[in-house]
Motif scaffolding. Structure first.
Motif, PDB file in Angstrom:
ATOM      1  N   VAL A   1       0.899  -1.337   0.102  1.00 43.53           N
ATOM      2  CA  VAL A   1      -0.005  -0.190   0.091  1.00 43.53           C
ATOM      3  C   VAL A   1       0.957   1.374   0.020  1.00 43.53           C
ATOM      4  CG1 VAL A   1      -1.684   1.325   1.505  1.00 43.53           C
ATOM      5  CG2 VAL A   1      -2.137  -1.067   1.039  1.00 43.53           C
ATOM      6  N   SER A   2       1.873   1.206   0.909  1.00 49.62           N
ATOM      7  CA  SER A   2       2.867   2.330   0.800  1.00 49.62           C
ATOM      8  C   SER A   2       3.548   2.517  -0.656  1.00 49.62           C
ATOM      9  CB  SER A   2       4.171   2.362   1.892  1.00 49.62           C
ATOM     10  OG  SER A   2       3.542   2.041   3.274  1.00 49.62           O
ATOM     11  N   ALA A   3       4.069   1.491  -1.211  1.00 47.21           N
ATOM     12  CA  ALA A   3       4.627   1.781  -2.582  1.00 47.21           C
ATOM     13  C   ALA A   3       3.307   2.307  -3.686  1.00 47.21           C
ATOM     14  CB  ALA A   3       4.914   0.414  -2.975  1.00 47.21           C
ATOM     15  N   LEU A   4       2.131   1.685  -3.385  1.00 52.24           N
ATOM     16  CA  LEU A   4       1.388   2.206  -4.524  1.00 52.24           C
ATOM     17  C   LEU A   4       0.931   3.586  -4.078  1.00 52.24           C
ATOM     18  CD1 LEU A   4      -0.303   0.800  -6.296  1.00 52.24           C
ATOM     19  CD2 LEU A   4      -2.124   0.149  -4.654  1.00 52.24           C
ATOM     20  N   SER A   5       0.851   4.180  -2.857  1.00 53.87           N
ATOM     21  CA  SER A   5       0.624   5.371  -2.333  1.00 53.87           C
ATOM     22  C   SER A   5       1.564   6.310  -3.130  1.00 53.87           C
ATOM     23  CB  SER A   5       0.656   5.326  -0.947  1.00 53.87           C
ATOM     24  OG  SER A   5       0.096   6.494  -0.493  1.00 53.87           O
ATOM     25  N   ALA A   6       3.093   5.623  -2.874  1.00 54.25           N
ATOM     26  CA  ALA A   6       4.086   6.901  -3.447  1.00 54.25           C
ATOM     27  C   ALA A   6       4.103   6.816  -4.871  1.00 54.25           C
ATOM     28  CB  ALA A   6       5.489   6.045  -3.026  1.00 54.25           C
ATOM     29  N   ALA A   7       3.651   5.605  -5.552  1.00 55.51           N
ATOM     30  CA  ALA A   7       3.438   5.849  -6.975  1.00 55.51           C
ATOM     31  C   ALA A   7       2.539   6.807  -7.430  1.00 55.51           C
ATOM     32  CB  ALA A   7       3.265   4.276  -7.346  1.00 55.51           C
ATOM     33  N   LEU A   8       1.439   6.806  -6.683  1.00 53.46           N
ATOM     34  CA  LEU A   8       0.144   7.760  -7.082  1.00 53.46           C
ATOM     35  C   LEU A   8       0.688   9.079  -7.117  1.00 53.46           C
ATOM     36  CD1 LEU A   8      -2.873   5.881  -5.455  1.00 53.46           C
ATOM     37  CD2 LEU A   8      -2.458   6.228  -7.871  1.00 53.46           C
ATOM     38  N   ARG A   9       1.469   9.389  -5.664  1.00 54.10           N
ATOM     39  CA  ARG A   9       1.944  10.846  -5.511  1.00 54.10           C
ATOM     40  C   ARG A   9       2.871  11.341  -6.913  1.00 54.10           C
ATOM     41  NH1 ARG A   9       1.974   9.462  -0.194  1.00 54.10           N
ATOM     42  NH2 ARG A   9       4.211   8.778  -0.385  1.00 54.10           N
ATOM     43  N   ARG A  10       3.892  10.362  -7.259  1.00 50.95           N
ATOM     44  CA  ARG A  10       4.798  10.622  -8.230  1.00 50.95           C
ATOM     45  C   ARG A  10       4.194  10.972  -9.637  1.00 50.95           C
ATOM     46  NH1 ARG A  10       7.990   6.291  -6.230  1.00 50.95           N
ATOM     47  NH2 ARG A  10       6.868   4.944  -7.750  1.00 50.95           N
ATOM     48  N   ASP A  11       3.038  10.179  -9.934  1.00 47.58           N
ATOM     49  CA  ASP A  11       2.399  10.111 -11.248  1.00 47.58           C
ATOM     50  C   ASP A  11       1.034  10.446 -10.983  1.00 47.58           C
ATOM     51  OD1 ASP A  11       1.468   9.814 -13.747  1.00 47.58           O
ATOM     52  OD2 ASP A  11       2.275   7.753 -14.254  1.00 47.58           O
ATOM     53  N   PRO A  12       0.538  11.823 -11.447  1.00 47.70           N
ATOM     54  CA  PRO A  12      -0.815  12.112 -11.178  1.00 47.70           C
ATOM     55  C   PRO A  12      -1.908  11.575 -12.296  1.00 47.70           C
ATOM     56  CG  PRO A  12       0.308  13.838 -11.625  1.00 47.70           C
ATOM     57  CD  PRO A  12       1.285  12.911 -11.757  1.00 47.70           C
ATOM     58  N   GLU A  13      -1.045  10.730 -13.434  1.00 48.64           N
ATOM     59  CA  GLU A  13      -2.165  10.261 -14.298  1.00 48.64           C
ATOM     60  C   GLU A  13      -2.307   8.761 -13.921  1.00 48.64           C
ATOM     61  OE1 GLU A  13      -2.245  12.180 -17.656  1.00 48.64           O
ATOM     62  OE2 GLU A  13      -2.517  13.368 -16.353  1.00 48.64           O
ATOM     63  N   LEU A  14      -1.651   8.395 -12.891  1.00 45.04           N
ATOM     64  CA  LEU A  14      -1.685   6.862 -12.716  1.00 45.04           C
ATOM     65  C   LEU A  14      -2.906   6.344 -12.368  1.00 45.04           C
ATOM     66  CD1 LEU A  14      -0.139   4.167 -12.494  1.00 45.04           C
ATOM     67  CD2 LEU A  14       0.422   4.702 -10.065  1.00 45.04           C
ATOM     68  N   SER A  15      -3.541   7.024 -11.381  1.00 40.89           N
ATOM     69  CA  SER A  15      -5.068   6.424 -10.958  1.00 40.89           C
ATOM     70  C   SER A  15      -5.928   6.194 -12.316  1.00 40.89           C
ATOM     71  CB  SER A  15      -5.700   7.421  -9.887  1.00 40.89           C
ATOM     72  OG  SER A  15      -5.919   8.692 -10.488  1.00 40.89           O
ATOM     73  N   GLY A  16      -5.820   7.196 -12.979  1.00 40.09           N
ATOM     74  CA  GLY A  16      -6.860   6.888 -14.142  1.00 40.09           C
ATOM     75  C   GLY A  16      -6.415   6.032 -15.155  1.00 40.09           C
ATOM     76  N   ARG A  17      -5.272   5.445 -15.321  1.00 41.92           N
ATOM     77  CA  ARG A  17      -4.835   4.192 -15.988  1.00 41.92           C
ATOM     78  C   ARG A  17      -4.847   2.949 -15.069  1.00 41.92           C
ATOM     79  NH1 ARG A  17       0.233   7.126 -16.626  1.00 41.92           N
ATOM     80  NH2 ARG A  17       1.289   5.679 -15.612  1.00 41.92           N
ATOM     81  N   LEU A  18      -5.006   3.061 -13.692  1.00 42.37           N
ATOM     82  CA  LEU A  18      -5.352   2.041 -13.035  1.00 42.37           C
ATOM     83  C   LEU A  18      -6.692   1.654 -13.186  1.00 42.37           C
ATOM     84  CD1 LEU A  18      -3.634   2.621  -9.620  1.00 42.37           C
ATOM     85  CD2 LEU A  18      -2.850   1.228 -11.594  1.00 42.37           C
ATOM     86  N   VAL A  19      -7.650   2.653 -13.372  1.00 36.01           N
ATOM     87  CA  VAL A  19      -9.182   2.201 -13.559  1.00 36.01           C
ATOM     88  C   VAL A  19      -9.150   1.600 -15.023  1.00 36.01           C
ATOM     89  CG1 VAL A  19     -11.427   3.229 -13.610  1.00 36.01           C
ATOM     90  CG2 VAL A  19      -9.768   4.111 -11.982  1.00 36.01           C
ATOM     91  N   ALA A  20      -8.702   2.056 -15.922  1.00 40.68           N
ATOM     92  CA  ALA A  20      -8.470   1.680 -17.394  1.00 40.68           C
ATOM     93  C   ALA A  20      -8.075   0.184 -17.387  1.00 40.68           C
ATOM     94  CB  ALA A  20      -7.681   2.423 -18.294  1.00 40.68           C
ATOM     95  N   TRP A  21      -7.137  -0.012 -16.708  1.00 38.06           N
ATOM     96  CA  TRP A  21      -6.514  -1.592 -16.477  1.00 38.06           C
ATOM     97  C   TRP A  21      -7.526  -2.331 -15.853  1.00 38.06           C
ATOM     98  CZ3 TRP A  21      -5.241  -4.389 -11.889  1.00 38.06           C
ATOM     99  CH2 TRP A  21      -4.452  -5.602 -12.131  1.00 38.06           C
ATOM    100  N   LEU A  22      -8.156  -1.847 -14.564  1.00 41.37           N
ATOM    101  CA  LEU A  22      -9.264  -2.800 -14.193  1.00 41.37           C
ATOM    102  C   LEU A  22     -10.404  -3.116 -15.067  1.00 41.37           C
ATOM    103  CD1 LEU A  22      -9.781  -0.807 -10.724  1.00 41.37           C
ATOM    104  CD2 LEU A  22      -8.940  -2.924 -10.874  1.00 41.37           C
ATOM    105  N   LEU A  23     -10.576  -2.424 -15.997  1.00 41.79           N
ATOM    106  CA  LEU A  23     -11.593  -2.632 -17.067  1.00 41.79           C
ATOM    107  C   LEU A  23     -11.106  -3.121 -18.362  1.00 41.79           C
ATOM    108  CD1 LEU A  23     -13.755   0.827 -16.485  1.00 41.79           C
ATOM    109  CD2 LEU A  23     -14.263  -1.500 -15.673  1.00 41.79           C
ATOM    110  N   GLY A  24      -9.832  -3.847 -18.428  1.00 38.63           N
ATOM    111  CA  GLY A  24      -9.636  -4.551 -19.468  1.00 38.63           C
ATOM    112  C   GLY A  24      -8.584  -3.956 -20.203  1.00 38.63           C
ATOM    113  N   ASP A  25      -7.855  -2.618 -20.068  1.00 37.74           N
ATOM    114  CA  ASP A  25      -6.880  -2.073 -20.712  1.00 37.74           C
ATOM    115  C   ASP A  25      -5.543  -2.802 -20.412  1.00 37.74           C
ATOM    116  OD1 ASP A  25      -4.695  -0.656 -21.930  1.00 37.74           O
ATOM    117  OD2 ASP A  25      -5.776   1.363 -21.475  1.00 37.74           O
TER     118      ASP A  25
END
Ligand SMILES: [Zn+2]
Ligand SMILES: [Zn+2]
Length: 279
Positions: A93-117
């Motif tokens: 969770v800490s690593a994920l949290s740090a990755a989200l802070r570094r890259d503001p676009e990441l969360s949107g891409r994670l949602v796309a991945w969940l939906l099959g991208d």
């Protein structure tokens, strides 16, 4: 889908405690942040797509708005970081949290991945799947409910979830004869939909019927499996205990049992969380 299960269930299934504990933290973190509620789309514009088997989340004409899910993950994950999480979850969770802070676009891409991208390669995929679908399902709850009321189940009867397209993680035999019927249950978005009573939802050719394995000491639960493709469905026979018995994680011991018998799980699991299951 949520974390609250009766203590009596955990006494009989002590190996589920770490996941129950994780769920408690996630529920509490979600209670501390504003969780937006998805707006219910205009289902009538989607009717033709529905008839063709297009899932609601892949609809072109009436897609639910998913933009708020990324920010929801950005709020949820740092909240979890400050909690005493079990096992290796804390580090992930800490690593994920740090990755989200570094890259503001990441969360949107994670949602796309969940939906099959598949072009997205998430850090800690197991954790992203668990937290991502938990947030997504919570956000989509009003849509899943309204969609369930709008849809004519006899016009779907497909092997995949009408909302998100996932294969079923569980089934429920509900109702009384002659209205007894089978519902399939989505382990990702929480939808339940109707399917033919005895056929295998995993075979391409759906002439195959399922046979049941009773599980000792588990009244109400059994494993239905297909001799042809070796796929299985954990099945709850009854009504009234849906939130406990259809939660998928509360019957992870049945997945283990099925695995030992050489059966394969076709549905995505949100609980592929490594060390938490003692694996
Ligand atoms: Zn679904
Ligand atoms: Zn099959």
């Amino acid at each position: 889908m949520s974390g609250s299960v009766p203590e009596s269930w955990l006494v009989v299934h002590p190996y589920l405690r770490p996941i129950a504990e994780l769920w408690t933290h996630v529920d509490r973190a979600l209670a501390e942040i504003p969780v937006p509620a998805a707006a219910v789309p205009a289902f009538e514009s989607y009717r033709d797509e529905f008839e063709e088997g297009v899932t609601l989340l892949s609809s072109i004409r009436a897609p639910p708005e998913l933009a708020p899910v990324g920010p929801l993950l950005e709020a949820l994950i740092p909240r979890l970081e400050s909690r005493p999480l079990p096992g290796t979850v804390s580090g992930e969770v800490s690593a994920l949290s740090a990755a989200l802070r570094r890259d503001p676009e990441l969360s949107g891409r994670l949602v796309a991945w969940l939906l099959g991208d598949d072009s997205v390669e998430p850090p800690s995929p197991g954790m992203v799947r668990f937290l991502g679908w938990t947030a997504l399902a919570r956000y989509l709850r009003p849509v899943v409910e309204a969609f369930g009321q709008w849809r004519d189940e006899d016009r779907w009867l497909r092997r995949y979830c009408p909302t998100c397209g996932s294969l079923p993680s569980m089934a429920q035999i509900a109702g009384l004869d002659p209205a007894r019927h089978r519902l399939l249950s989505c382990g990702c978005c929480g939808s339940r939909w109707r399917f033919r009573r005895t056929q295998c939802p995993f075979c391409e050719n759906d002439a195959h019927r399922l046979s049941g394995i009773k599980v000792e000491g588990e009244a109400g639960l059994r494993i239905d499996h297909c001799e042809a493709c070796r796929g299985y469905l954990k099945t709850y026979e009854g009504m009234g205990q849906e939130s406990l018995l259809l939660a998928d994680w509360t019957s992870l011991h049945l997945d283990l049992l099925a695995h030992e018998r050489g059966l394969k799980r076709e549905a995505t699991s949100l609980y592929d969380l490594g060390s938490l299951l003692g694996g």
